[in-house]
Design an enzyme around this catalytic site. Structure first.
Site, PDB file in Angstrom:
ATOM      1  N   CYS A 182      46.484  44.168  47.245  1.00 34.55           N
ATOM      2  CA  CYS A 182      45.653  43.534  48.274  1.00 34.55           C
ATOM      3  C   CYS A 182      46.127  43.882  49.676  1.00 34.55           C
ATOM      4  CB  CYS A 182      45.651  42.024  48.084  1.00 34.55           C
ATOM      5  SG  CYS A 182      47.301  41.274  48.086  1.00 34.55           S
ATOM      6  N   HIS A 205      48.401  36.262  47.942  1.00 34.08           N
ATOM      7  CA  HIS A 205      47.345  37.238  48.238  1.00 34.08           C
ATOM      8  C   HIS A 205      47.217  37.426  49.749  1.00 34.08           C
ATOM      9  CE1 HIS A 205      43.873  39.558  46.986  1.00 34.08           C
ATOM     10  NE2 HIS A 205      43.069  38.891  47.800  1.00 34.08           N
ATOM     11  N   ASN A 207      38.213  38.723  51.912  1.00 33.86           N
ATOM     12  CA  ASN A 207      38.999  38.913  50.696  1.00 33.86           C
ATOM     13  C   ASN A 207      38.880  40.371  50.254  1.00 33.86           C
ATOM     14  OD1 ASN A 207      40.294  38.772  48.272  1.00 33.86           O
ATOM     15  ND2 ASN A 207      38.915  37.263  47.350  1.00 33.86           N
TER      16      ASN A 207
END
Length: 764
Positions: free
Chosen positions: A165, A318, A336
């Site tokens: 990520c 994350h 995201n």
């Protein structure tokens, strides 16, 4: 000659030139020169072909000129600085070679697309990176025809199965900037090919990572192991592949963070800010710069339970890209990087101050060109380990001086080079001290600290500080594990403003004494009878008064140590002290943990003695004695004093048994024997160390001729010294003698007699 053949030859030239640079830094100058000659030979051949006149004239000319200059500099031995050599030697990583970007001229560097081959070939050996064992995947060569930099297409990029990520968020943040130049600089050539070079910043330099056009695909699945989008867009996946290749674990991604990854992609200065008390760091300043596109922002969650993660719609551990901020409502819009098939997590979400306690870090990357005019960097090797015996003066240190009449903001960025060993265990730190001339800091309490302690286990550490007008500073780098580092400095002072390797305050360094305490010489502090057994040294200051710094540095982490300096005289040279005479002490500081340091001003000519001791006795451990002064080298000498009483040594022990005298018979075997007797009383049966509080009788000793009882040396004074009684006696003839040991009153205990002599003798 066809262009593809020309490009292949140029590719071989620049590849060979990179190897020549590496060989030169490795000390293989002859190999480097031979490689330069091979390059010139190829370029000369190319210059005679038709291709030389078809747009490649300046390229061939620039590389030829650079190569010839490099060849000449090898002969002169002055092409690379120490820092540049270490930077080139940091190019080998996990068996691969990642050379720094080389600038051949103001128009040409080694990233230029013309310096890469353009033919599309089927490769037998592919650039295969490790894949997760849990996934059934294979590699395929891909045709890369979509090189779009369009915002709408790139903004749809997402992370799928791979847990990177941080990288995807970093790439998306660059897309949000709409800076096509930053994206173009990531990969070359921007056309379908079998070989590509990606430009990433790591190990102190922009480096070129060569990859092929193979990517992993899952068998019997629509999921993706690479960064993806709704378009048939592969070039971001190639950049991702280069990034994963550098980190060493391939598609078995082991983690990073957005600030570090953005630095690798853009060189924008990374800052990792912990989120404390649900508050963001300096919001107004950061958001103002964000609106002007001078910073990139991200945010990372902490560890969340599965239930809480689903409830809040936050993913545990994350990184998210920050896309906007409302200063009135204090809400932040996040993007995201991960899209899941069931869409259980939203692509865009809005958080408020109340949600910040679920987040752990705020990631900021500052555009260096927006805040600073100049940058300087130095690469170096850290060979020693902190917290395991390394002292301040042994750490890498750099001198910095503000030459202006104004305060100046300076940012320091410390980069830990890959590969990372024991990553979670390695702490790094930047310590800054105000010093007189930027001189080396010997101990931590010697100078005023100019910054707070902020050690980190991150690969990158940013330190911002403001220099006072005309103030000198010393930068100290600390690490718990040996590694290679690059220290970057950003400033607005001038192009010539740099830091240099710090030097000691005084110019002359006496060779360091590397010594150790053992069971034989670890005598402890001066309140113990064994204090005089400690290592001792003579100091002679010959003609000129001198300023001298002396430091005792032990390997102990949790033991107190000290050194004492006593005034002496010429007759005492080579002889150890026999008592702790406070009247002769130059300084009497308390014992301190692990080290002791003193800065003596104007030490006068004369003779002195140093005793190095730990507070406790019977220790085993190494120490170093460091001395630096400002007088000529031959003005001061320090020599170790031999611990023995003489060349030949014997011992005798007896019990008093309620008596007050004892006769010890010994035989001198040669003429002109010089004896030293050391008499020590012990009140305890199994203890060979006495303390100030222990009872000690007054004792004395005299020497007689054993044949006729004639006195050789009579000592009438009684002595109860904690350190024992010493008797020096010159005996001229070889025969038998008596050492008569007396105590003032009869009593118990035992007496130990050490006898040293310059010639052989016997105890009878």
């Amino acid at each position: 000659m066809e262009e593809k053949e020309l490009r292949q030859d140029l590719y071989e030239c620049v590849s060979l030139l990179d190897v020549a640079h590496f060989n030169c830094c490795l000390g293989n100058e002859n190999n480097a020169k031979q490689q330069c000659l091979e390059i010139v030979k190829i370029l000369n051949r190319l210059s005679k072909t038709k291709a030389f006149k078809e747009g490649y004239h300046s390229i061939i000319k620039d590389i030829s000129s650079y190569t010839l200059k490099f060849y000449d500099s090898i002969d002169k031995g002055n092409h690379f600085t120490y820092s540049e050599k270490i930077m080139w030697l940091s190019s080998k990583l996990y068996g691969e070679f990642y050379p720094p970007l080389t600038v051949y001229s103001h128009k040409l560097d080694s990233f230029h697309s013309y310096l890469l081959p353009i033919q599309k070939v089927i490769k037998e050996k592919t650039d295969i990176l490790p894949l997760p064992e849990s996934l059934n995947a294979h590699y395929e060569q891909v045709d890369i025809k979509n090189w779009t930099l369009d915002y709408n297409a790139l903004s749809e990029l997402y992370q799928d199965l791979l847990t990177n990520c941080s990288f995807v968020s970093s790439l998306l943040s660059i897309v949000e900037l709409d800076r096509k130049d930053l994206l173009e600089n990531l990969i070359s050539p921007r056309q379908d090919s079998s070989i590509f070079k990606c430009q990433l910043y790591f190990n102190g330099s922009s480096r070129l990572v060569t990859i092929d056009n193979t990517l992993p695909f899952l068998n019997d699945s629509n999921r993706n192991l690479t960064i993806n989008s709704n378009e048939n867009l592969y070039w971001p996946a190639l950049v991702e592949k280069a990034y994963l290749k550098v980190l060493g674990s391939g598609y078995k991604f082991e983690g990073s963070n957005m600030a570090i990854d953005t630095y690798m992609l853009t060189t924008w200065i990374p800052e990792i800010v912990p989120i404390n008390n649900s508050k963001l760091y300096d919001c107004d300043d950061v958001w103002e710069n964000y609106l002007s596109k001078s910073v990139l922002l991200g945010i990372g969650t902490g560890k969340l339970s599965v239930e809480l993660s689903k409830k809040l719609n936050f993913i545990s551990g994350h990184d998210y890209l920050v896309t906007s901020f409302d200063p009135i409502t204090h809400t932040i819009v996040l993007k995201n990087p991960w899209i899941e098939n069931d869409n259980s997590y939203k692509r865009t979400l809005t958080i408020s101050d109340q949600d910040l306690h679920h987040f752990k870090y705020f990631y900021i990357n500052w555009n260096p060109n927006a805040f600073f005019k100049y940058k300087f960097h130095m690469t170096f090797i850290y060979n020693v380990k902190d917290n395991t015996g390394t002292h301040m003066y042994q750490k890498p240190q750099f001198s910095l001086l503000n030459p202006t009449e104004d305060s100046q903001n300076v940012w320091l960025l410390l980069e830990k080079h890959l590969p990372l060993k024991n990553f979670s265990e390695q702490l790094i730190n930047i310590l800054i001290y105000e010093t007189q001339l930027g001189d080396k800091v010997i101990v931590s309490n010697q100078c005023i600290r100019a910054n707070k302690d902020s050690s980190t286990n991150s690969r990158l550490m940013l330190l911002k500080f403001t220099m006072k007008p005309k103030q000198a500073y010393t930068i100290v780098i600390s690490s718990t594990i040996a590694n290679t580092f690059t220290l970057n400095m950003y400033n607005n002072i001038s192009r010539d403003f740099t830091f240099t390797k710090a030097k000691f305050k005084y110019p002359t360094t006496i060779p360091t004494f590397k010594d150790k305490w053992t069971s034989d010489n670890s005598g402890g502090n001066w309140s113990l009878s064994t204090y005089i057994d400690n290592p001792q040294y003579d100091i002679e200051v010959k003609t000129l008064p001198t300023n001298i710094m002396i430091g005792l540095f032990s390997e102990f982490k949790d033991k107190f140590v000290n050194f004492h300096i006593f005034q002496s005289d010429p007759s005492g040279k080579g002889h150890r002290i026999r008592l702790f005479d406070k009247s002769k002490l130059l300084v009497n500081e308390k014992y301190s943990m692990t080290y002791q340091f003193e800065d003596f001003k104007s030490l006068q000519p004369g003779f002195y003695k140093i005793v190095a001791s730990a507070f406790d006795n019977n220790l085993n451990g190494a120490f170093e004695l460091l001395a630096i002064h400002d007088s000529p080298p031959n003005n001061i000498s320090i020599t170790k004093i031999h611990p023995s009483l003489g060349l030949f040594l014997q011992k005798k022990e007896f019990d008093w048994n309620s008596s007050n005298r004892f006769k010890l018979y010994f035989k001198a075997t040669q003429f002109s024997s010089r004896f030293t007797f050391h008499l020590k009383h012990y009140s305890h049966i199994n203890k060979n160390t006495e303390s100030l509080s222990d009872y000690r009788p007054f004792i004395r000793g005299s020497i007689f001729d054993a044949e006729n009882s004639q006195p050789i040396q009579i000592n009438e004074e009684w002595n109860d010294s904690l350190y024992g009684l010493f008797i020096d006696c010159d005996i001229q003839k070889p025969k038998t003698y008596i050492l008569l040991v007396e105590r003032f009153e009869s009593g118990s205990g035992r007496c130990k007699v050490d006898i040293g002599c310059n010639r052989k003798f016997n105890i009878l």
